[in-house]
Write an enzyme that holds these catalytic residues in place. Structure first.
Site, PDB file in Angstrom:
ATOM      1  N   GLU A 124    -105.620  96.567   8.179  1.00 45.09           N
ATOM      2  CA  GLU A 124    -104.786  96.652   6.981  1.00 45.09           C
ATOM      3  C   GLU A 124    -105.642  96.333   5.754  1.00 45.09           C
ATOM      4  O   GLU A 124    -105.127  96.035   4.689  1.00 45.09           O
ATOM      5  CB  GLU A 124    -103.551  95.759   7.091  1.00 45.09           C
ATOM      6  CG  GLU A 124    -103.829  94.320   7.460  1.00 45.09           C
ATOM      7  CD  GLU A 124    -102.573  93.475   7.489  1.00 45.09           C
ATOM      8  OE1 GLU A 124    -101.863  93.448   6.480  1.00 45.09           O
ATOM      9  OE2 GLU A 124    -102.320  92.833   8.529  1.00 45.09           O
ATOM     10  N   CYS A 133    -100.508  93.234  11.055  1.00 47.17           N
ATOM     11  CA  CYS A 133    -101.318  92.652  12.136  1.00 47.17           C
ATOM     12  C   CYS A 133    -101.050  93.299  13.486  1.00 47.17           C
ATOM     13  O   CYS A 133    -101.799  93.086  14.443  1.00 47.17           O
ATOM     14  CB  CYS A 133    -101.047  91.154  12.247  1.00 47.17           C
ATOM     15  SG  CYS A 133    -101.355  90.280  10.728  1.00 47.17           S
ATOM     16  N   HIS A 144     -99.907  85.808  17.965  1.00 46.31           N
ATOM     17  CA  HIS A 144    -100.557  86.190  16.709  1.00 46.31           C
ATOM     18  C   HIS A 144    -100.690  84.905  15.896  1.00 46.31           C
ATOM     19  O   HIS A 144     -99.727  84.154  15.732  1.00 46.31           O
ATOM     20  CB  HIS A 144     -99.725  87.230  15.941  1.00 46.31           C
ATOM     21  CG  HIS A 144    -100.184  87.353  14.523  1.00 46.31           C
ATOM     22  ND1 HIS A 144    -101.478  87.712  14.209  1.00 46.31           N
ATOM     23  CD2 HIS A 144     -99.559  87.129  13.338  1.00 46.31           C
ATOM     24  CE1 HIS A 144    -101.614  87.713  12.893  1.00 46.31           C
ATOM     25  NE2 HIS A 144    -100.465  87.355  12.343  1.00 46.31           N
TER      26      HIS A 144
HETATM   27  P1  HMG Z   1     -96.746  75.941   1.807  1.00 51.65           P
HETATM   28  O1  HMG Z   1     -95.525  76.056   1.005  1.00 51.65           O
HETATM   29  O2  HMG Z   1     -97.997  75.686   1.065  1.00 51.65           O
HETATM   30  O3  HMG Z   1     -96.717  74.781   2.848  1.00 51.65           O
HETATM   31  O4  HMG Z   1     -96.868  77.272   2.690  1.00 51.65           O
HETATM   32  P2  HMG Z   1     -95.496  73.876   3.369  1.00 51.65           P
HETATM   33  O5  HMG Z   1     -94.999  73.020   2.286  1.00 51.65           O
HETATM   34  O6  HMG Z   1     -94.522  74.701   4.168  1.00 51.65           O
HETATM   35  O7  HMG Z   1     -96.342  72.966   4.363  1.00 51.65           O
HETATM   36  C1  HMG Z   1     -96.913  73.517   5.516  1.00 51.65           C
HETATM   37  C2  HMG Z   1     -96.855  72.457   6.593  1.00 51.65           C
HETATM   38  O8  HMG Z   1     -97.710  71.376   6.200  1.00 51.65           O
HETATM   39  C3  HMG Z   1     -95.467  71.839   6.772  1.00 51.65           C
HETATM   40  O9  HMG Z   1     -95.312  71.537   8.136  1.00 51.65           O
HETATM   41  C4  HMG Z   1     -95.559  70.545   5.987  1.00 51.65           C
HETATM   42  O10 HMG Z   1     -94.664  69.538   6.436  1.00 51.65           O
HETATM   43  C5  HMG Z   1     -96.991  70.154   6.261  1.00 51.65           C
HETATM   44  P3  HMG Z   1     -94.090  72.186   8.996  1.00 51.65           P
HETATM   45  O11 HMG Z   1     -92.847  71.916   8.227  1.00 51.65           O
HETATM   46  O12 HMG Z   1     -94.392  73.672   9.044  1.00 51.65           O
HETATM   47  O13 HMG Z   1     -94.200  71.523  10.321  1.00 51.65           O
HETATM   48  N1  HMG Z   1     -97.564  69.250   5.247  1.00 51.65           N
HETATM   49  C6  HMG Z   1     -98.353  68.218   5.550  1.00 51.65           C
HETATM   50  N2  HMG Z   1     -98.809  67.734   6.728  1.00 51.65           N
HETATM   51  C7  HMG Z   1     -99.634  66.642   6.693  1.00 51.65           C
HETATM   52  N3  HMG Z   1     -99.993  66.012   5.538  1.00 51.65           N
HETATM   53  C8  HMG Z   1     -99.556  66.474   4.350  1.00 51.65           C
HETATM   54  C9  HMG Z   1     -98.710  67.616   4.319  1.00 51.65           C
HETATM   55  N4  HMG Z   1     -98.102  68.324   3.333  1.00 51.65           N
HETATM   56  C10 HMG Z   1     -97.410  69.332   3.923  1.00 51.65           C
HETATM   57  N5  HMG Z   1     -99.916  65.852   3.238  1.00 51.65           N
HETATM   58  C11 HMG Z   1     -97.416  78.887   4.346  1.00 51.65           C
HETATM   59  C12 HMG Z   1     -97.363  77.410   4.001  1.00 51.65           C
HETATM   60  C13 HMG Z   1     -97.915  79.072   5.757  1.00 51.65           C
HETATM   61  C14 HMG Z   1     -96.007  79.478   4.211  1.00 51.65           C
HETATM   62  C15 HMG Z   1     -98.381  79.585   3.330  1.00 51.65           C
HETATM   63  O14 HMG Z   1     -99.695  79.161   3.577  1.00 51.65           O
HETATM   64  C16 HMG Z   1     -98.322  81.092   3.378  1.00 51.65           C
HETATM   65  O15 HMG Z   1     -97.504  81.722   2.710  1.00 51.65           O
HETATM   66  N6  HMG Z   1     -99.231  81.750   4.201  1.00 51.65           N
HETATM   67  C17 HMG Z   1     -99.271  83.203   4.323  1.00 51.65           C
HETATM   68  C18 HMG Z   1     -98.102  83.763   5.125  1.00 51.65           C
HETATM   69  C19 HMG Z   1     -98.165  83.429   6.582  1.00 51.65           C
HETATM   70  O16 HMG Z   1     -99.191  83.043   7.099  1.00 51.65           O
HETATM   71  N7  HMG Z   1     -97.031  83.637   7.311  1.00 51.65           N
HETATM   72  C20 HMG Z   1     -96.978  83.414   8.725  1.00 51.65           C
HETATM   73  C21 HMG Z   1     -95.961  84.297   9.446  1.00 51.65           C
HETATM   74  S1  HMG Z   1     -96.115  86.032   8.984  1.00 51.65           S
HETATM   75  C22 HMG Z   1     -97.497  86.607   9.874  1.00 51.65           C
HETATM   76  O17 HMG Z   1     -97.986  85.930  10.734  1.00 51.65           O
HETATM   77  C23 HMG Z   1     -98.046  87.949   9.490  1.00 51.65           C
HETATM   78  C24 HMG Z   1     -99.342  87.902   8.704  1.00 51.65           C
HETATM   79  O18 HMG Z   1    -100.428  87.580   9.551  1.00 51.65           O
HETATM   80  C25 HMG Z   1     -99.579  89.231   7.987  1.00 51.65           C
HETATM   81  C26 HMG Z   1     -99.579  90.500   8.813  1.00 51.65           C
HETATM   82  O19 HMG Z   1     -98.787  90.723   9.689  1.00 51.65           O
HETATM   83  O20 HMG Z   1    -100.371  91.370   8.435  1.00 51.65           O
HETATM   84  C27 HMG Z   1     -99.307  86.824   7.622  1.00 51.65           C
END
Ligand code: HMG
Length: 407
Positions: free
Chosen positions: A84, A116, A238
């Site tokens: 992609e 993906c 994945h």
């Molecule tokens: P965010 O808003 O920065 O993070 O986004 P958050 O606030 O949700 O925190 C993440 C985790 O860290 C949480 O844990 C927090 O509690 C923890 P969870 O609730 O998940 O258990 N946290 C902490 N832990 C320890 N110490 C701290 C602390 N602070 C927070 N101090 C997000 C996170 C992954 C959403 C963001 O990085 C993002 O948007 N990433 C890109 C999208 C993505 O990866 N999506 C995954 C599913 S879709 C997919 O897999 C397809 C893809 O590969 C694309 C394709 O298909 O081509 C993406």
């Protein structure tokens, strides 16, 4: 099919990871974020960063060259390139690789896309092609550069890498089983319009859709196969980031009325991703390679459950069985050799790589030489991308140090 060709599966695997990375501790401190959020919250340590003279073609060709080391290239009947991060709207990245690797003239070469999950669509296509004509071998390349914006929530979930598989009726690593579950739904959780270089993402929503797609595709897979969770010894997911596997496995356990999920069923699949980051199409298969190469247990005869998710979305659940002698065809020393020799970039150097652009006006441009795999993007001329075999690197990033798994 004759007995000799009764199974279809993975004959060879090749993996390529860029020679540069950023420590997520460094990124956290540059962005004013608690490093524990990246290490524990999303489960990542480092992310691979390609230099300006590397793209999906060079990464994919390096991975494929490794996979083909023990395969007669004259037997490669088809090359399917899943990405992609395409470099052209019309011409397939597969054609460039076909040229770089001197594949046979009669080898069909094309590109497929569905986020993906494109690599998994390629895999199912390859299995059908081999079942139709068992003397055929299909080379699949999955290569991507995961890019979100600088300073966005997605930034720590970037990464890059390429994985190549040779699919044939003489598998040496794993057979692939024919029962599949699939799920498609039109959702806007992650996408990249043609005019953008970075993905647009609704992060929290994407996690929810991923888990829904897992539920749906698992349901069809179990109905078709009659298998239960206990019929699988290991699970690969994945991996946009490693904690996603924990969420997914917990969900699968819940769906199957199990009180708790067992991390040992997936944790060996996470080692490589934790230091590479998301590599989109390659991610699930890098996870599988990690499992097979780093598991201390002999997995011969074990059934592995595999979940592929591509935003937008399409997902698939399928499985494979590990073959006797599989270890002879893998490179378990990869962790120290390939990953251990990478250069650690400062955040400023990573940002310079990230913002580097090729001219868009057709002018002639020579790319500086960095450390790459076997091939490099030497430049562009008249809107044509130019590739060449890599020589010794002439350019080193000022402070980038060969370092490795630390940080
Ligand atoms: P965010 O808003 O920065 O993070 O986004 P958050 O606030 O949700 O925190 C993440 C985790 O860290 C949480 O844990 C927090 O509690 C923890 P969870 O609730 O998940 O258990 N946290 C902490 N832990 C320890 N110490 C701290 C602390 N602070 C927070 N101090 C997000 C996170 C992954 C959403 C963001 O990085 C993002 O948007 N990433 C890109 C999208 C993505 O990866 N999506 C995954 C599913 S879709 C997919 O897999 C397809 C893809 O590969 C694309 C394709 O298909 O081509 C993406």
């Amino acid at each position: 099919m004759s007995k000799e060709f009764s199974e279809v599966g993975i004959e060879a695997i090749g993996l390529y990871v860029p020679k540069y990375y950023v420590s997520l501790d460094d990124l956290a401190s540059a962005r004013g974020i608690d490093p524990l959020k990246f290490s524990d919250g999303i489960g990542q340590k480092q992310m691979a960063v390609p230099p300006p003279d590397e793209d999906v073609v060079t990464m994919g060709a390096s991975a494929a060259a490794e996979a083909l080391q023990s395969v007669d290239i004259d037997q490669i009947d088809t090359l399917i390139f899943a990405t992609e991060s395409g470099i052209d709207q019309s011409k397939a990245a597969a054609i460039y690789v076909h040229h770089l690797l001197h594949l046979p003239r009669n080898c069909k070469s094309f590109e497929v896309k569905q986020a993906c999950c494109g690599s998994t669509a390629a895999l199912q296509m390859a299995m059908a092609m081999v079942a139709q004509k068992p003397t055929r071998k299909v080379l699949i390349i999955a290569a991507d550069v995961a890019r979100y914006g600088l300073c966005t929530a997605g930034e720590p979930t970037q990464g890059a890498g390429a994985l190549a598989l040779v699919i044939s009726a003489q598998p040496r690593i794993m057979t692939l089983e024919s029962e599949w579950g699939a799920y498609t739904e039109d959702v806007m959780d992650f996408w990249r319009p043609n005019y953008l270089d970075e993905a647009v993402v609704d992060g929290k929503f994407s996690i929810k859709v991923y888990l829904k797609a897992l539920t749906e595709s698992w349901a069809q897979y179990t109905e078709e196969s009659g298998r239960s969770l206990d019929d699988h010894s290991r699970f690969c997911y994945h991996l946009p980031f490693t904690r996603m596997a924990e969420k997914a496995h917990r969900q699968l356990a819940k769906l199957n009325d199990q009180a708790s999920a067992h991390p040992q069923q997936y944790e060996d699949s996470l080692h490589y991703n934790r230091v590479i980051g998301n590599s989109y199409t390659a991610s699930l298969y890098i996870g599988l390679t990690s499992l097979l190469e780093t598991s201390s247990e002999d997995l011969t005869g074990h059934r592995i459950g595999l979940f592929s998710y591509g935003s937008g979305c399409m997902a698939a659940y399928f499985s494979g069985k590990v073959l006797p002698g599989y270890r002879d065809f893998l490179r378990p020393q990869r962790m120290t050799e390939q990953f251990g020799a990478r250069h650690r970039l400062s955040v400023t150097e990573y940002e310079a790589f990230y913002t580097h652009e090729l001219p868009k006006d057709g002018s002639r441009y020579f790319t500086e030489t960095y450390e790459t795999g076997r091939f490099r993007l030497s430049g562009v001329e008249a809107h044509k991308r130019l590739y060449e075999p890599a020589q010794q690197a002439k350019h080193s990033v000022s402070s980038a140090q060969p370092a490795a798994m630390a940080g």
